[in-house]
Write a protein that holds these residues in place. Structure first.
Motif, PDB file in Angstrom:
ATOM      1  N   GLU A 456      10.507  17.352 -63.265  1.00  0.00           N
ATOM      2  CA  GLU A 456       9.702  17.782 -64.431  1.00  0.00           C
ATOM      3  C   GLU A 456       8.288  17.412 -64.310  1.00  0.00           C
ATOM      4  O   GLU A 456       8.146  16.070 -63.480  1.00  0.00           O
ATOM      5  N   ILE A 457       7.256  18.214 -64.541  1.00  0.00           N
ATOM      6  CA  ILE A 457       5.912  17.805 -64.086  1.00  0.00           C
ATOM      7  C   ILE A 457       5.359  16.815 -64.801  1.00  0.00           C
ATOM      8  O   ILE A 457       5.564  16.665 -66.234  1.00  0.00           O
ATOM      9  N   LYS A 458       4.925  15.639 -64.347  1.00  0.00           N
ATOM     10  CA  LYS A 458       4.315  14.709 -65.280  1.00  0.00           C
ATOM     11  C   LYS A 458       2.866  15.102 -65.759  1.00  0.00           C
ATOM     12  O   LYS A 458       2.190  15.454 -64.848  1.00  0.00           O
ATOM     13  N   THR A 459       2.596  14.860 -67.193  1.00  0.00           N
ATOM     14  CA  THR A 459       1.453  15.327 -67.544  1.00  0.00           C
ATOM     15  C   THR A 459       0.813  14.051 -68.271  1.00  0.00           C
ATOM     16  O   THR A 459       1.385  13.585 -69.071  1.00  0.00           O
ATOM     17  N   VAL A 460      -0.353  13.901 -67.920  1.00  0.00           N
ATOM     18  CA  VAL A 460      -1.312  12.942 -68.564  1.00  0.00           C
ATOM     19  C   VAL A 460      -2.588  13.450 -69.165  1.00  0.00           C
ATOM     20  O   VAL A 460      -3.288  14.541 -68.623  1.00  0.00           O
ATOM     21  N   GLN A 591       7.224  15.360 -56.561  1.00  0.00           N
ATOM     22  CA  GLN A 591       6.863  15.333 -57.836  1.00  0.00           C
ATOM     23  C   GLN A 591       5.670  15.774 -57.977  1.00  0.00           C
ATOM     24  O   GLN A 591       4.686  15.707 -57.176  1.00  0.00           O
ATOM     25  N   SER A 592       5.352  16.602 -59.142  1.00  0.00           N
ATOM     26  CA  SER A 592       4.083  17.113 -59.342  1.00  0.00           C
ATOM     27  C   SER A 592       3.565  16.766 -60.601  1.00  0.00           C
ATOM     28  O   SER A 592       4.133  16.080 -61.590  1.00  0.00           O
ATOM     29  N   ARG A 615       3.760  15.433 -74.432  1.00  0.00           N
ATOM     30  CA  ARG A 615       5.104  14.997 -74.601  1.00  0.00           C
ATOM     31  C   ARG A 615       6.176  15.969 -74.095  1.00  0.00           C
ATOM     32  O   ARG A 615       7.396  15.496 -73.836  1.00  0.00           O
ATOM     33  N   THR A 616       5.940  17.151 -73.911  1.00  0.00           N
ATOM     34  CA  THR A 616       7.059  17.858 -73.601  1.00  0.00           C
ATOM     35  C   THR A 616       6.640  19.008 -72.561  1.00  0.00           C
ATOM     36  O   THR A 616       5.633  19.468 -72.417  1.00  0.00           O
ATOM     37  N   THR A 617       7.593  19.493 -71.613  1.00  0.00           N
ATOM     38  CA  THR A 617       7.456  20.635 -70.847  1.00  0.00           C
ATOM     39  C   THR A 617       8.167  21.693 -71.334  1.00  0.00           C
ATOM     40  O   THR A 617       8.317  22.738 -70.551  1.00  0.00           O
ATOM     41  N   ASP A 618       8.864  21.515 -72.373  1.00  0.00           N
ATOM     42  CA  ASP A 618       9.851  22.782 -72.879  1.00  0.00           C
ATOM     43  C   ASP A 618       8.775  24.023 -73.372  1.00  0.00           C
ATOM     44  O   ASP A 618       8.072  23.625 -74.695  1.00  0.00           O
ATOM     45  N   GLY A 619       8.729  24.905 -72.720  1.00  0.00           N
ATOM     46  CA  GLY A 619       7.888  26.001 -73.406  1.00  0.00           C
ATOM     47  C   GLY A 619       8.146  26.582 -74.624  1.00  0.00           C
ATOM     48  O   GLY A 619       7.400  27.001 -75.320  1.00  0.00           O
ATOM     49  N   PHE A 620       9.179  26.699 -75.222  1.00  0.00           N
ATOM     50  CA  PHE A 620      10.056  26.923 -76.438  1.00  0.00           C
ATOM     51  C   PHE A 620       9.362  25.946 -77.300  1.00  0.00           C
ATOM     52  O   PHE A 620       8.686  26.539 -78.537  1.00  0.00           O
ATOM     53  N   GLU A 621       9.325  24.771 -77.349  1.00  0.00           N
ATOM     54  CA  GLU A 621       8.993  23.931 -78.143  1.00  0.00           C
ATOM     55  C   GLU A 621       7.420  23.734 -78.279  1.00  0.00           C
ATOM     56  O   GLU A 621       6.807  23.924 -79.361  1.00  0.00           O
ATOM     57  N   ILE A 622       6.582  24.038 -76.926  1.00  0.00           N
ATOM     58  CA  ILE A 622       5.149  24.402 -76.997  1.00  0.00           C
ATOM     59  C   ILE A 622       4.823  25.707 -77.881  1.00  0.00           C
ATOM     60  O   ILE A 622       3.769  25.738 -78.600  1.00  0.00           O
TER      61      ILE A 622
END
Length: 701
Positions: A456-460, A591-592, A615-622
């Motif tokens: 999972e891509i870590k997003t900050v 890791q990306s 919070r999320t990488t889930d495209g459908f939630e986004i």
């Protein structure tokens, strides 16, 4: 159309006349009595409650106050002015303010006469103020019973300037309903009404404008929302049914050597359960002899390309050709590179056709396409040009199809005697409600799991003040052998500004990451295609460590070694675009990371976008959050815009009603596919009218 007085032009209604009719037409689209009846309130307020001036609080809330005007004066404010009336009751005083229509109010307001005023109050210093209030004399107000839930109707600035206030609209609606007397035609069958506990049409129309109780209003709104969504679903389900029963497709019943050899010997990885399920759905569709029209949704990196290749192989095994159409040259080249690599150990031929293909190569492609020696053609809209002729096109795969017009897609249908099967792919996850509404006439497949081993891509989210820390992080990643994207927004209205931002950013990156230790590529829309390709190629080959770009890299660049995506001015991007950009990394085993850079001042919506991405990488939630923030119209652009013109229902808030309405429509069509039973005649009348393309709301008026 029902011939009744609801078709009467609006100017004949008491209190309208030619001038106001013209305004109502241009501002609210009200031509007839029926149009006015279908102008639904935006909201409701309690008009049985009155406040004293000393009870007011500063909350920008709407209140109703009884008092009288004791003075009126014009107050200059720079080049403009405002009209200010001092309004008092037995507990204190406040100000009523008008910025428009000052002469009218100055001439017509009566001093020392009891008025009821209604509007939003705000405190300025020690004084409360109400701008452009609805107001009427107390004796007029008391001459009729007040509703506990008074309607507030849609309006415009022009209507407000011309004194067409909410008070006037309510009077107009009362005048209309004094004449209507149950004139609305029931549009739903008794079975649907009773089965889903729905209020009758006439009662619902009256209650929505003049609610007798909160419970009745809720039931009326539910019924009208249900009705609207029910007929949208009836249209879409019928369209799907007609396509399957009447539009013939080529039956692909053979799963032959090409498919089996590739599946058993050349697949580079084990398919996920979701990919296997989708391939089965496509095989079942194309084996029936009916025309396939399927939407394939899959998040960035979910493996749609391998599904596309297997679909092409099914066509080839049955003696047909396949094509894959992409919206940009970059994406077409990316597909070509990916498909050619997957099929390099087979005897199949893959070609690329875009605007930049040279004449000689193009001529050879055309010849091989017509004699059948070219099995799969990948390209841009060049694939649908009249001069491109296939020997036997069996399946057309369209990527990111919302970027193609209806006419372009229709041309694909004419590339064979029977239309080729169509598989539409999108990496933009579509919320369930939109998929049911906008794409409800398509069969939908979803790849809802990523291939194993993907991290999972870590997003900050980082602010501009954290930039030095971000630069250090980039240096550390490059030291590990990784590559980095730095993306700047491109907004057409301010192209010069954007270009400057990009150039400034490029220069600061080059200063921070100087030669010979670091090499930086730059790509933007103003570059010549060959220069752009050269820069991208350097990055793909690892000759440069950093790619500074605009959103041209949103789709199409696949660099497994790129592990960091820095998005500058991230607040200027929509959620869907941020998610697409993030998907450019995370394609290798490392890791990306995605770093969202913004200024400190952010709107509430921008902050929500940043928080959602972190919070999320889930495209459908986004996609669901994006739908709530932007609304369905903006999200889907112009595709089937009529479906978005909902008068009562809201695709974001009314998802449950939509699901129930679709279930009801499915039940009706399952029992009565041709809508011929006597009990369904009310539904049949509406459907016949809809199919004449005059529109649902015109029918029920």
């Amino acid at each position: 159309m029902p011939q009744n007085f609801l078709s009467t032009p609006i100017e004949y209604l008491n209190g309208v006349g030619p001038q106001r009719a013209k305004l109502l037409r241009t501002e609210l689209g009200i031509d007839t009595y029926g149009d006015l009846a279908n102008l639904f309130p935006n909201r409701y307020v309690d008009k049985t409650k009155y406040y004293k001036i000393n009870q007011l609080i500063d909350g920008n809330t709407q209140v109703q106050v009884i008092g009288k005007i004791i003075s009126i004066k014009t107050v200059p404010t720079g080049k403009l002015s405002r009209l200010v009336a001092t309004f008092i009751d037995d507990t204190g005083k406040m100000e009523l303010v008008w910025f428009r229509g000052q002469k009218y109010f100055k001439d017509n307001l009566k001093l020392n006469q009891p008025y009821v005023v209604f509007g939003k109050v705000q405190r300025y210093g020690a004084t409360f103020s109400m701008a452009h209030p609805d107001m009427e004399l107390l004796k007029d107000h008391q001459s009729r019973a007040q509703q506990a839930m008074a309607p507030i109707y849609p309006s415009t600035e022009t209507l407000a300037k011309r004194k067409i206030t909410n008070v006037y609209m309510v009077k107009l609606m009362r005048s209309l309903y004094s004449e209507i007397h149950n004139s609305f035609i029931e549009t739903l069958s008794e079975e649907v009404l009773s089965g889903y506990s729905l209020m009758g049409k006439n009662q619902a129309m009256k209650e929505v404008h003049f609610p007798s109780t909160a419970r009745h209003l809720q039931a009326a709104r539910y019924r009208l929302k249900f009705e609207e969504l029910f007929f949208i679903q009836m249209e879409l389900l019928l369209k799907n049914k007609v396509r399957k029963s009447k539009i013939k497709g080529y039956p692909f019943q053979e799963v032959g050597d090409n498919f089996l050899d590739f599946y058993n010997n050349h697949l580079p990885f084990e398919l996920t359960g979701a990919q296997k399920r989708v391939v089965k759905e496509i095989r079942a569709d194309m084996g029936t002899g009916a025309h396939m029209n399927r939407l394939l949704q899959g998040d960035v990196g979910s493996g749609k390309t391998i599904v596309a290749v297997l679909t092409c192989l099914l066509a080839i095994d049955n003696g047909f050709q396949a094509c894959i159409m992409a919206p940009t040259e970059i994406l077409a080249q990316q597909h070509y590179a990916g498909v050619a690599e997957l099929l390099e150990k087979t005897d199949l031929s893959v070609g690329l056709l875009t605007g930049s293909v040279k004449t000689k190569e193009r001529r050879e492609l055309h010849e091989r396409l017509e004699d059948g020696s070219l099995h799969i053609l990948i390209g841009t809209h060049a694939l649908i040009e009249d001069k491109v002729k296939y020997k036997n096109l069996g399946v057309a795969i369209v990527d990111e199809q919302h970027r193609f017009g209806v006419a372009q897609r229709a041309k694909l249908w004419k590339k064979n005697e029977l239309p080729p099967h169509v598989l539409v792919m999108t990496a933009t996850p579509i919320p369930r409600t939109l998929a049911m509404s906008v794409y409800g006439d398509l069969d939908v497949s979803v790849i809802d799991e990523l291939p194993p081993g993907r991290k999972e891509i870590k997003t900050v989210h980082r602010y501009d003040k954290n930039r030095l820390g971000v630069f250090k992080f980039i240096r550390d990643e490059i030291t590990k052998g990784r590559q980095v994207y730095v993306v700047y927004p491109l907004i057409e209205e301010s192209e010069k500004l954007d270009y400057k931002d990009l150039q400034d950013g490029y220069e600061s990156i080059v200063r921070e990451f100087p030669l010979p230790d670091y090499k930086v590529s730059i790509v933007h829309g103003k570059m010549k295609p060959e220069d752009k390709d050269w820069e991208m190629d350097r990055f793909v080959k690892g000759e440069t460590q950093i790619m500074v770009a605009t959103t041209v890299i949103e789709v199409g660049v696949n660099v497994p070694n790129a592990s960091v995506m820095v998005i500058e001015s991230a607040e200027r991007f929509g959620l869907s675009q941020l998610h697409q950009l993030r998907g450019r990394v995370g394609r290798g085993a490392d890791q990306s990371f995605c770093i969202l850079m913004t200024g400190f001042k952010l709107s509430k919506e921008a902050r929500t976008r940043m928080e959602t991405m972190v919070r999320t990488t889930d495209g459908f939630e986004i996609a669901e959050v994006d739908l709530k923030l932007r609304g369905p119209g903006d999200l889907m652009g112009t595709r089937q815009s009529g479906i978005m013109n909902l008068r009562m229902a809201d695709l974001v808030k009314d998802q449950q009603i939509l699901a129930i309405a679709r279930e009801a429509a499915s039940k009706v069509l399952k029992e009565d596919p041709a809508i011929q039973l006597d009990k369904n005649q009310p539904i049949k009348r509406v459907m016949a009218y809809l199919q004449s393309k005059k529109g649902f709301w015109k029918y029920i008026s």
